[in-house]
Write a protein that holds these residues in place. Structure first.
Motif, PDB file in Angstrom:
ATOM      1  N   SER A   1       0.778  -1.043  -0.009  1.00 44.13           N
ATOM      2  CA  SER A   1      -0.063  -0.048  -0.001  1.00 44.13           C
ATOM      3  C   SER A   1       0.760   1.302   0.009  1.00 44.13           C
ATOM      4  CB  SER A   1      -0.902  -0.030   1.306  1.00 44.13           C
ATOM      5  OG  SER A   1      -1.592   1.172   1.427  1.00 44.13           O
ATOM      6  N   LEU A   2       0.632   2.238  -0.661  1.00 45.62           N
ATOM      7  CA  LEU A   2       1.195   3.450  -0.996  1.00 45.62           C
ATOM      8  C   LEU A   2       1.076   4.173   0.218  1.00 45.62           C
ATOM      9  CD1 LEU A   2       0.410   4.629  -4.515  1.00 45.62           C
ATOM     10  CD2 LEU A   2       2.789   3.774  -3.484  1.00 45.62           C
ATOM     11  N   ASP A   3       0.021   4.001   1.226  1.00 46.47           N
ATOM     12  CA  ASP A   3      -0.450   4.730   2.271  1.00 46.47           C
ATOM     13  C   ASP A   3       0.825   4.651   3.539  1.00 46.47           C
ATOM     14  OD1 ASP A   3      -2.847   5.511   1.002  1.00 46.47           O
ATOM     15  OD2 ASP A   3      -3.726   4.072   1.818  1.00 46.47           O
ATOM     16  N   ASP A   4       1.225   3.400   3.251  1.00 47.22           N
ATOM     17  CA  ASP A   4       2.408   3.287   4.260  1.00 47.22           C
ATOM     18  C   ASP A   4       3.801   3.986   4.089  1.00 47.22           C
ATOM     19  OD1 ASP A   4       0.594   1.575   5.367  1.00 47.22           O
ATOM     20  OD2 ASP A   4       1.151  -0.376   4.355  1.00 47.22           O
ATOM     21  N   LEU A   5       3.626   4.744   2.982  1.00 47.65           N
ATOM     22  CA  LEU A   5       4.980   5.397   2.692  1.00 47.65           C
ATOM     23  C   LEU A   5       4.793   6.734   2.740  1.00 47.65           C
ATOM     24  CD1 LEU A   5       5.342   3.400  -0.895  1.00 47.65           C
ATOM     25  CD2 LEU A   5       6.331   2.767   1.375  1.00 47.65           C
ATOM     26  N   PHE A   6       6.005   7.147   3.253  1.00 47.43           N
ATOM     27  CA  PHE A   6       6.384   8.860   3.328  1.00 47.43           C
ATOM     28  C   PHE A   6       6.836   9.240   2.014  1.00 47.43           C
ATOM     29  CE2 PHE A   6       9.297  12.238   4.562  1.00 47.43           C
ATOM     30  CZ  PHE A   6       8.297  13.226   4.732  1.00 47.43           C
ATOM     31  N   LEU A   7       8.098   8.588   1.546  1.00 46.51           N
ATOM     32  CA  LEU A   7       8.382   9.063   0.321  1.00 46.51           C
ATOM     33  C   LEU A   7       9.291   7.836  -0.408  1.00 46.51           C
ATOM     34  CD1 LEU A   7      11.865   9.479   0.241  1.00 46.51           C
ATOM     35  CD2 LEU A   7      11.216  11.417   1.709  1.00 46.51           C
ATOM     36  N   VAL A   8       9.450   7.759  -1.765  1.00 48.56           N
ATOM     37  CA  VAL A   8       9.841   6.806  -2.486  1.00 48.56           C
ATOM     38  C   VAL A   8      10.880   7.853  -3.373  1.00 48.56           C
ATOM     39  CG1 VAL A   8       9.909   4.812  -4.189  1.00 48.56           C
ATOM     40  CG2 VAL A   8       8.208   5.147  -2.419  1.00 48.56           C
ATOM     41  N   GLU A   9      12.112   7.366  -3.467  1.00 47.32           N
ATOM     42  CA  GLU A   9      13.014   8.152  -4.393  1.00 47.32           C
ATOM     43  C   GLU A   9      13.693   7.185  -5.512  1.00 47.32           C
ATOM     44  OE1 GLU A   9      16.665  11.175  -3.609  1.00 47.32           O
ATOM     45  OE2 GLU A   9      16.862   8.943  -2.915  1.00 47.32           O
ATOM     46  N   LEU A  10      13.717   7.271  -6.719  1.00 45.26           N
ATOM     47  CA  LEU A  10      14.410   6.550  -7.644  1.00 45.26           C
ATOM     48  C   LEU A  10      15.850   7.215  -7.706  1.00 45.26           C
ATOM     49  CD1 LEU A  10      14.438   4.489  -9.631  1.00 45.26           C
ATOM     50  CD2 LEU A  10      13.640   5.987 -11.474  1.00 45.26           C
ATOM     51  N   ASP A  11      16.924   6.566  -7.559  1.00 44.50           N
ATOM     52  CA  ASP A  11      18.284   7.284  -7.564  1.00 44.50           C
ATOM     53  C   ASP A  11      18.750   7.086  -9.091  1.00 44.50           C
ATOM     54  OD1 ASP A  11      19.242   4.859  -7.746  1.00 44.50           O
ATOM     55  OD2 ASP A  11      19.967   4.767  -5.752  1.00 44.50           O
ATOM     56  N   ALA A  12      19.954   7.513  -8.938  1.00 41.13           N
ATOM     57  CA  ALA A  12      20.682   7.453 -10.462  1.00 41.13           C
ATOM     58  C   ALA A  12      21.025   6.113 -10.963  1.00 41.13           C
ATOM     59  CB  ALA A  12      21.760   8.379 -10.273  1.00 41.13           C
ATOM     60  N   PHE A  13      20.932   5.403  -9.969  1.00 43.26           N
ATOM     61  CA  PHE A  13      21.276   3.873 -10.567  1.00 43.26           C
ATOM     62  C   PHE A  13      20.115   2.949 -10.562  1.00 43.26           C
ATOM     63  CE2 PHE A  13      24.769   5.694  -7.983  1.00 43.26           C
ATOM     64  CZ  PHE A  13      26.012   5.643  -8.987  1.00 43.26           C
TER      65      PHE A  13
ATOM     66  N   ARG B   1      17.495   2.652  -8.545  1.00 44.59           N
ATOM     67  CA  ARG B   1      17.255   1.865  -7.190  1.00 44.59           C
ATOM     68  C   ARG B   1      16.136   2.748  -6.317  1.00 44.59           C
ATOM     69  NH1 ARG B   1      23.513   1.292  -5.055  1.00 44.59           N
ATOM     70  NH2 ARG B   1      23.038   3.606  -4.998  1.00 44.59           N
ATOM     71  N   LEU B   2      15.205   2.124  -5.661  1.00 44.91           N
ATOM     72  CA  LEU B   2      14.194   2.796  -4.922  1.00 44.91           C
ATOM     73  C   LEU B   2      14.721   2.815  -3.616  1.00 44.91           C
ATOM     74  CD1 LEU B   2      10.899   1.169  -6.299  1.00 44.91           C
ATOM     75  CD2 LEU B   2      11.797   3.334  -6.889  1.00 44.91           C
ATOM     76  N   ASN B   3      14.707   4.235  -3.316  1.00 45.06           N
ATOM     77  CA  ASN B   3      14.946   4.593  -1.817  1.00 45.06           C
ATOM     78  C   ASN B   3      13.725   4.590  -0.967  1.00 45.06           C
ATOM     79  OD1 ASN B   3      17.639   4.364  -2.121  1.00 45.06           O
ATOM     80  ND2 ASN B   3      17.934   6.292  -3.066  1.00 45.06           N
ATOM     81  N   ILE B   4      13.339   3.684  -0.205  1.00 45.90           N
ATOM     82  CA  ILE B   4      11.988   3.712   0.336  1.00 45.90           C
ATOM     83  C   ILE B   4      11.810   4.245   1.901  1.00 45.90           C
ATOM     84  CG2 ILE B   4       9.968   2.509   0.807  1.00 45.90           C
ATOM     85  CD1 ILE B   4      10.759   0.626  -1.407  1.00 45.90           C
ATOM     86  N   VAL B   5      11.098   5.412   2.115  1.00 47.43           N
ATOM     87  CA  VAL B   5      10.929   5.651   3.578  1.00 47.43           C
ATOM     88  C   VAL B   5       9.488   5.573   4.087  1.00 47.43           C
ATOM     89  CG1 VAL B   5      11.408   7.644   5.384  1.00 47.43           C
ATOM     90  CG2 VAL B   5      12.974   7.365   3.178  1.00 47.43           C
ATOM     91  N   GLY B   6       9.376   4.744   4.873  1.00 55.09           N
ATOM     92  CA  GLY B   6       7.998   4.502   5.492  1.00 55.09           C
ATOM     93  C   GLY B   6       7.257   5.959   5.977  1.00 55.09           C
ATOM     94  N   SER B   7       6.033   5.811   6.376  1.00 50.32           N
ATOM     95  CA  SER B   7       5.357   6.789   7.168  1.00 50.32           C
ATOM     96  C   SER B   7       5.477   7.145   8.434  1.00 50.32           C
ATOM     97  CB  SER B   7       3.978   7.083   6.579  1.00 50.32           C
ATOM     98  OG  SER B   7       3.364   5.742   7.143  1.00 50.32           O
ATOM     99  N   SER B   8       6.017   5.930   9.153  1.00 51.38           N
ATOM    100  CA  SER B   8       6.238   5.976  10.611  1.00 51.38           C
ATOM    101  C   SER B   8       7.413   5.125  11.025  1.00 51.38           C
ATOM    102  CB  SER B   8       4.919   5.378  11.279  1.00 51.38           C
ATOM    103  OG  SER B   8       4.652   3.936  10.797  1.00 51.38           O
TER     104      SER B   8
END
Length: 208
Positions: free
Chosen positions: A187-199, A201-208
């Motif tokens: 669920s996207l609701d659990d995510l604070f941010l998702v970043e796609l880096d230059a390689f 790769r997804l850098n995922i930060v949860g909402s809590s």
């Protein structure tokens, strides 16, 4: 009384900037500029007008403050509202070439003179040095020189997909959700941010 009205107005504007964390001009949204302009107009037009009572003056200031804060909240929480208020990010140069989107779209009103001036401010004096350039939603310019690493893209913010960033990164929602599922996130609701880096790769930060 005039001094008191002026003091209250100034304090309210300062508190507004403090509560929203907008301490620099580049952080302000169009709503902030318009809101502060209106608040300044109210303060300047009312402090010397003794026909308006002190209670009416404070009420108008508070109502304006509430409207501006409410619009800023909608802008920060809902991507469609943000796109309307802030605009959308778009690519100007990709793989060393100007994009048709930048040159032809009436929404962007691309100005070559202004663009080159911004490039020079970044220490870039020839277009041949540029591999990619994009205009961010807040108006800033992001540039990647030839041979440098790639740009990062914020694909999800506060549980919502950032559609213009997805387009810039050449990603689609189906791919993103598949990658998140592979990472154990349903669920996207659990995510604070998702970043796609230059390689890629997804850098995922949860909402809590």
């Amino acid at each position: 009384m005039t001094i008191l009205k002026l003091l209250i107005g100034v304090i309210l504007i300062v508190l507004h900037l403090r509560f929203t964390g907008k301490q620099q001009t580049t952080q302000m949204t169009p709503i902030d500029f318009i809101g502060n302009f209106i608040l300044g107009g109210i303060i300047g037009g009312v402090i010397y007008n003794h026909a308006i009572t002190f209670a009416e003056y404070v009420s108008v200031l508070l109502v304006t403050f509430a409207i501006v804060s409410g619009l800023n909240y909608l802008t920060s929480k809902f991507m469609p509202t943000r796109a309307i208020v802030m605009g959308r990010a778009y690519t100007i140069i990709e793989n060393g070439r100007f994009t048709q989107d930048a040159l032809d779209s009436p929404d962007h009103q691309f100005d070559p003179v202004e663009f080159l001036a911004e490039m020079q401010e970044k220490g870039i004096f020839s277009l041949s040095e540029v591999d990619r350039a994009q205009r961010e939603a807040n108006g800033s310019l992001a540039v990647r020189k030839v041979g440098e690493g790639g740009l990062n893209f914020l694909l999800v913010s506060n549980g919502q997909i950032v559609s213009d960033a997805m387009e810039l990164a050449h990603c689609d929602e189906e791919w993103l959700r598949a990658e998140l599922t592979r990472a154990g996130i349903d669920s996207l609701d659990d995510l604070f941010l998702v970043e796609l880096d230059a390689f890629n790769r997804l850098n995922i930060v949860g909402s809590s």
